[in-house]
Design an enzyme around this catalytic site. Structure first.
Site: not given
Length: 226
Positions: A7, A9, A57, A150, A155
């Site tokens: 994942d 960000e 985030h 997040h 995640d």
């Protein structure tokens, strides 16, 4: 079978408009079982952090100010990824940012044949249902109470559990890995080769318009005429 669940960000939604990756979290799985090997890094984006992205985030420019640039960690990241399949939720988004960062390093993009999108898998498995990571965690009883914001590694950890459930659940450990891999390959190939039909015209015909007008004429004292 080695797979990487990952994942990212970012500073925004579109690398073509100058948005950058600021975090990546990767988890190694062998035959759908986490090995404990991870790759996790934060990156200085060489730009500001929009308030909207930071609210998602929690990564501020102050926090990222002493972090390495992507090019400083690119070789280490690519070594970790190897030639494994890369699993992400709404994978096209994460691949776009990964490819953009690699391009700025003068490196080739990641081959799309390695991409496994859990949104697409979930759409096949649960048509019409909510497909967000939170919704899938709820469906499969995966605890996400510690997810207040997040975070790429967190995640990825949640997604790894969701991926196991999407591809057969705990019975993978009973020797069904080859069968499940074939299923995933089939779904991915079907989605990749799908031919989308053009939208059908919905304009009323002249006869339909005339019939509608005639019907309106039969209504006495309509509200829209006052």
């Amino acid at each position: 079978m080695r797979e990487i669940i990952f994942d990212t960000e970012t500073t925004g939604l579109d690398p073509r408009s100058g948005d950058r990756m600021v975090e990546i979290g990767c988890i190694e799985m062998i035959n759908r079982v986490p090995t404990g090997a991870v790759f996790h890094a934060y990156f200085h984006p060489d730009r500001d952090m929009p308030a909207g992205a930071e609210a998602v985030h929690g990564l501020s420019i102050g926090f990222l100010s002493d972090k390495p640039r992507f090019h400083e960690k690119a070789a280490e990241l690519l070594e970790f990824l190897g030639d494994a399949k890369l699993v992400a939720h709404n994978a096209g988004f994460d691949f776009a940012f990964l490819d953009a960062e690699l391009a700025m390093c003068g490196l080739d993009p990641v081959c799309r044949s390695r991409m496994v999108d859990t949104v697409q898998l979930a759409r096949v498995r649960h048509p019409g249902a909510k497909l967000s990571l939170d919704a899938l965690c709820t469906r499969y009883g995966i605890d996400r109470s510690h997810r207040t914001r997040h975070g790429a590694l967190l995640d990825a950890e949640l997604l790894a559990q969701v991926y196991v459930e999407l591809t057969g659940g705990r019975q993978i450990g009973l020797g069904l890995a080859d069968e499940v891999e074939a299923l995933v390959d089939s779904v991915v190939e079907t989605v990749r080769n799908r031919v989308f039909r053009p939208a059908r015209p919905h304009s009323a015909s002249a006869a339909e318009l005339a019939a509608h007008s005639a019907f309106l004429d039969t209504i006495k004292e309509p509200l829209w005429a006052t």
